[in-house]
Write a protein that holds these residues in place. Structure first.
Motif, PDB file in Angstrom:
ATOM      1  N   THR A 108       0.844  -1.200   0.000  1.00 26.81           N
ATOM      2  CA  THR A 108       0.000   0.000   0.000  1.00 26.81           C
ATOM      3  C   THR A 108       0.878   1.248   0.000  1.00 26.81           C
ATOM      4  O   THR A 108       2.034   1.217   0.409  1.00 26.81           O
ATOM      5  N   ILE A 116      -7.836   2.193   0.091  1.00 28.79           N
ATOM      6  CA  ILE A 116      -7.934   1.224   1.182  1.00 28.79           C
ATOM      7  C   ILE A 116      -9.005   1.606   2.196  1.00 28.79           C
ATOM      8  O   ILE A 116      -9.353   0.792   3.064  1.00 28.79           O
ATOM      9  N   HIS A 131       1.963  -2.891   4.619  1.00 27.45           N
ATOM     10  CA  HIS A 131       1.128  -1.685   4.743  1.00 27.45           C
ATOM     11  C   HIS A 131       2.022  -0.474   5.016  1.00 27.45           C
ATOM     12  O   HIS A 131       2.465  -0.250   6.134  1.00 27.45           O
ATOM     13  N   THR A 182      -6.560   1.644   7.516  1.00 24.03           N
ATOM     14  CA  THR A 182      -6.005   0.454   8.173  1.00 24.03           C
ATOM     15  C   THR A 182      -7.114  -0.482   8.640  1.00 24.03           C
ATOM     16  O   THR A 182      -7.009  -1.710   8.497  1.00 24.03           O
ATOM     17  N   LEU A 212      -8.455  -2.296   5.591  1.00 22.98           N
ATOM     18  CA  LEU A 212      -7.462  -3.247   5.089  1.00 22.98           C
ATOM     19  C   LEU A 212      -7.392  -4.483   5.983  1.00 22.98           C
ATOM     20  O   LEU A 212      -7.353  -5.626   5.492  1.00 22.98           O
ATOM     21  N   VAL A 227       3.417  -3.832   8.961  1.00 21.98           N
ATOM     22  CA  VAL A 227       2.960  -2.442   8.967  1.00 21.98           C
ATOM     23  C   VAL A 227       4.115  -1.515   9.325  1.00 21.98           C
ATOM     24  O   VAL A 227       4.904  -1.801  10.229  1.00 21.98           O
TER      25      VAL A 227
END
Length: 359
Positions: free
Chosen positions: A8, A53, A72, A99, A102, A117
């Motif tokens: 992402t 997202i 991410h 987030t 996602l 992440v």
């Protein structure tokens, strides 16, 4: 078949660089990059999907490509330079709501086996009674009340919830110190690029940095299958060796400083923004007041990552990429040393002998 990696935030330089780098992994068959705007830079052989997202449609992307690894990187402290997403509210939506969506999509996707992440050491906050060094197990003395730091705290809470609901997924949280480099766009990079640096009078905080090359490498390491004797799941502080005082940073950058009273900085944010300080949020002020240093033992011992660049070398690389400041660093350092010598009280002849007799 090899792995399918979804990245992402590929419209930003760092996300684009990682998408290009992870393609070279021998066990990766396909890389899918998503963002709300098409990147201006090349993504190599990665497939770009225009996707938000924040919307449930991201679940369809995971299913369509059979994604097994999600990296991410769309968690940021500053808005991207694209129309329609320049406000603080939009940035928070991407960070937090994005987030959530996602993770919800990943929870329903049986193919997902690894989730990484990009977080920040800002989750530790900034307070006068902070410990000298934070490790991953320490809570913040004062939780961030707003801005990117609060977004990151919320993001990590959602990630922990996802890890509990999907124990079969390897979840890694990388808490980066401030990432600097030629292509990094961040509030601190914008601050260091100012011709004159406003500082908080009476404070000289300690800072740590991560070179963007090291950031790409540790993300690659966290996204792959761990080597024998190492683990990639868990939470890890990521920072280069060593620390620098803000005054040292200013000298090495060749930037003069303007010490200001803390109330003046708090109430003069609009004035500072008008002269080029693009982000002088309360979070930034706390950093420039109290600083932040983290322990990186787990990064080395558990994750198995050794940064190539120290904090000092990272700042030096950043300085070279941005050009010289108003004053050459050597000249600025000599000037500071001369001022320190002038302010030092002169020695009185025979003073040492007199003190010795009194002792």
């Amino acid at each position: 078949m090899g792995r399918v990696v979804l990245v992402t935030g590929v419209a930003r330089q760092l996300g684009g660089r990682f998408a290009r780098r992870v393609q070279r992994e021998p066990d990766v068959d396909r890389v899918v990059g998503v963002d709300i705007t098409e990147p201006v830079h090349h993504l190599g052989g990665a497939e770009f999907v225009l996707a938000d997202i924040r919307q449930p449609d991201i679940a369809g992307v995971l299913a369509q490509y059979g994604v097994d690894t999600v990296v991410h990187m769309d968690v940021h402290g500053s808005p991207p330079s694209v129309p329609g997403v320049g406000s603080r509210g939009s940035v928070k939506e991407v960070n937090v709501i994005g987030t959530m969506q996602l993770l919800g999509a990943c929870q329903k996707a049986p193919s997902v086996r690894r989730f990484v992440v990009k977080s920040t050491t800002s989750v530790y906050g900034g307070a006068p009674r902070d410990p000298a060094v934070f490790d991953e197990s320490m809570p913040a003395k004062s939780l961030p009340s707003g801005g990117f730091a609060k977004d990151a705290v919320e993001v990590e809470a959602y990630v922990r919830g996802f890890a509990r609901r999907r124990p079969d997924v390897s979840v890694t949280v990388l808490r980066f110190a401030h990432v600097l480099g030629p292509s990094v766009d961040s509030p601190l990079a914008a601050y260091f690029a100012l011709p004159v640096l406003p500082t908080v009078l009476g404070y000289d905080p300690r800072l740590q940095f991560v070179h963007e090359d090291d950031a790409i490498e540790v993300l690659r390491l966290a996204a792959r299958e761990p080597r024998r004797g190492t683990l990639s799941a868990g939470t890890f502080n990521i920072a280069g060796d060593g620390t620098l005082l803000l005054s040292q940073c200013a000298r090495r950058l060749g930037r003069p400083t303007v010490p200001m009273l803390l109330p003046a900085i708090r109430w003069g944010r609009s004035l500072l923004q008008s002269v080029g300080a693009t982000d002088f949020s309360p979070e930034q002020v706390r950093l420039l007041t109290h600083g932040r240093v983290v322990r990186t033992a787990q990064m080395r011992e558990v994750l198995g990552f050794e940064p190539r660049f120290t904090t000092g070398e990272t700042l030096a690389a950043f300085a070279r990429s941005r050009g010289p400041g108003l004053l050459p660093p050597e000249t600025l350092a000599r000037t500071v040393d001369r001022l320190a010598d002038m302010l030092e009280p002169p020695e009185v002849e025979g003073q040492d002998e007199e003190v010795g007799r009194r002792g």
